[in-house]
Design a protein around this motif. Structure first.
Motif, PDB file in Angstrom:
ATOM      1  N   PRO A   1     -14.635   3.062  -5.318  1.00 25.06           N
ATOM      2  CA  PRO A   1     -14.378   3.039  -6.766  1.00 25.06           C
ATOM      3  C   PRO A   1     -14.802   4.309  -7.505  1.00 25.06           C
ATOM      4  N   ALA A   2     -15.927   4.918  -7.122  1.00 22.63           N
ATOM      5  CA  ALA A   2     -16.391   6.132  -7.806  1.00 22.63           C
ATOM      6  C   ALA A   2     -15.414   7.289  -7.640  1.00 22.63           C
ATOM      7  N   MET A   3     -14.623   7.257  -6.580  1.00 22.58           N
ATOM      8  CA  MET A   3     -13.644   8.323  -6.346  1.00 22.58           C
ATOM      9  C   MET A   3     -12.270   7.933  -6.871  1.00 22.58           C
ATOM     10  N   ALA A   4     -11.944   6.662  -6.820  1.00 16.59           N
ATOM     11  CA  ALA A   4     -10.626   6.210  -7.266  1.00 16.59           C
ATOM     12  C   ALA A   4     -10.500   6.245  -8.791  1.00 16.59           C
ATOM     13  N   ALA A   5     -11.632   6.292  -9.491  1.00 11.28           N
ATOM     14  CA  ALA A   5     -11.624   6.260 -10.956  1.00 11.28           C
ATOM     15  C   ALA A   5     -11.383   7.627 -11.587  1.00 11.28           C
ATOM     16  N   VAL A   6     -11.319   8.669 -10.771  1.00  9.98           N
ATOM     17  CA  VAL A   6     -11.085  10.023 -11.265  1.00  9.98           C
ATOM     18  C   VAL A   6      -9.694  10.462 -10.822  1.00  9.98           C
TER      19      VAL A   6
ATOM     20  N   THR B   1      -7.069  14.415  -1.367  1.00 12.17           N
ATOM     21  CA  THR B   1      -7.150  13.618  -0.155  1.00 12.17           C
ATOM     22  C   THR B   1      -5.784  13.253   0.399  1.00 12.17           C
ATOM     23  N   GLY B   2      -5.787  12.842   1.634  1.00 11.92           N
ATOM     24  CA  GLY B   2      -4.601  12.282   2.265  1.00 11.92           C
ATOM     25  C   GLY B   2      -4.570  10.771   2.099  1.00 11.92           C
ATOM     26  N   PHE B   3      -5.658  10.188   1.583  1.00 10.38           N
ATOM     27  CA  PHE B   3      -5.735   8.749   1.347  1.00 10.38           C
ATOM     28  C   PHE B   3      -5.112   8.408   0.000  1.00 10.38           C
ATOM     29  N   SER B   4      -4.724   7.160  -0.176  1.00 10.34           N
ATOM     30  CA  SER B   4      -4.265   6.702  -1.491  1.00 10.34           C
ATOM     31  C   SER B   4      -5.499   6.325  -2.306  1.00 10.34           C
ATOM     32  N   ALA B   5      -5.352   6.256  -3.613  1.00 14.41           N
ATOM     33  CA  ALA B   5      -6.476   5.906  -4.481  1.00 14.41           C
ATOM     34  C   ALA B   5      -7.046   4.543  -4.111  1.00 14.41           C
ATOM     35  N   SER B   6      -6.201   3.613  -3.658  1.00 13.01           N
ATOM     36  CA  SER B   6      -6.676   2.275  -3.301  1.00 13.01           C
ATOM     37  C   SER B   6      -7.551   2.280  -2.047  1.00 13.01           C
ATOM     38  N   GLN B   7      -7.502   3.334  -1.258  1.00  8.16           N
ATOM     39  CA  GLN B   7      -8.319   3.443  -0.045  1.00  8.16           C
ATOM     40  C   GLN B   7      -9.661   4.128  -0.304  1.00  8.16           C
ATOM     41  N   LEU B   8      -9.875   4.588  -1.509  1.00 12.00           N
ATOM     42  CA  LEU B   8     -11.098   5.319  -1.847  1.00 12.00           C
ATOM     43  C   LEU B   8     -12.143   4.397  -2.459  1.00 12.00           C
TER      44      LEU B   8
END
Length: 125
Positions: free
Chosen positions: A97-102, A88-95
């Motif tokens: 939780p189910a996506m930021a945890a991977v 992604t072009g987003f940061s993990a903090s913008q995702l």
């Protein structure tokens, strides 16, 4: 239980590619194929990707597909205990939780980074 013949080809892990940008999808698919993975897709939409979740061993997901979140695909993969990474072009903090945890890989994507993440996600045979 019988062991497979020693000359049998190893089964290639099937990697679902969920990406709506054609050239990025092809770049990911080419890198995966060159590394010995079987590519499922690429799928440019959640609807198409959902049809292939059961047939994959792992996945590479773009977080946003033409304004549509790929979160339903991430949730389906998690329900089936299938590993995945988000590109992604987003940061993990913008995702979500189910996506930021991977593992989250930033665009532009470097193939070696993707392959390293997949090696860590997939069990070794």
């Amino acid at each position: 239980m019988t062991s497979p013949p020693q000359d049998a080809a190893p089964v290639k892990p099937r990697i679902l590619v969920v990406e709506d940008e054609y050239f990025i999808a092809e770049e990911i698919a080419d890198a995966l194929a060159a590394a010995g993975y079987a590519v499922v897709g690429p799928c440019p939409s959640v609807r198409q990707a959902m049809a292939w979740v059961e047939g994959c061993d792992a996945a590479v997901l773009d977080a946003s597909l033409r304004g549509e979140s790929s979160l339903p695909v991430a949730e389906a993969l998690a329900e089936q205990a299938k590993p995945f990474a988000v590109v992604t072009g987003f940061s993990a903090s913008q995702l979500p939780p189910a996506m930021a945890a991977v593992p989250v890989l930033a665009k532009p994507l470097r193939a070696r980074d993707l392959l390293k993440v997949l090696e860590e996600l997939l069990p070794r045979n």
